[in-house]
Design an enzyme around this catalytic site. Sequence first.
Site, PDB file in Angstrom:
ATOM      1  N   CYS A  32       0.710  -1.224  -0.107  1.00 38.16           N
ATOM      2  CA  CYS A  32      -0.032  -0.013   0.138  1.00 38.16           C
ATOM      3  C   CYS A  32       0.965   1.288   0.026  1.00 38.16           C
ATOM      4  O   CYS A  32       1.491   1.587   0.908  1.00 38.16           O
ATOM      5  CB  CYS A  32      -0.824  -0.225   1.232  1.00 38.16           C
ATOM      6  SG  CYS A  32      -1.685   1.523   1.598  1.00 38.16           S
ATOM      7  N   CYS A  35       0.026   3.920   2.805  1.00 37.86           N
ATOM      8  CA  CYS A  35       0.527   3.158   3.889  1.00 37.86           C
ATOM      9  C   CYS A  35       2.007   3.630   4.152  1.00 37.86           C
ATOM     10  O   CYS A  35       2.440   3.893   5.416  1.00 37.86           O
ATOM     11  CB  CYS A  35       0.334   1.771   3.992  1.00 37.86           C
ATOM     12  SG  CYS A  35      -1.496   1.350   4.030  1.00 37.86           S
TER      13      CYS A  35
END
Length: 107
Positions: A32, A35
């Site tokens: 991600c 993230c």
Amino acid sequence: MPSPIQVTDFSFEKEVVNSEKLVLVDFWAPWCGPCRMISPVIDELAQEYVEQVKIVKINTDENPSISAEYGIRSIPTLMLFKDGKRVDTVIGAVPKSTLTNALKKYL
């Protein structure tokens, strides 16, 4: 230098639900991009709030049970737990000030 604690489906209850401190949970995954963008901010918060807040990270790919239990649909999702109960949720790679304000509401 304090850093976030890695938790799993098995350690979540002990580290989060049973914590006496306010807990910020970062639901993330290694693939991600957002993230990874927010990770340094989470690390900074772990240092700045070491006495008041426990900061934990849970990899949603490796720990699907807790992710499903809390209805994680997109990541990063950050949840605040106080006295074992979820009290706030922030979704996405938000500015540090957004997370700081969320923490201050519950301290």
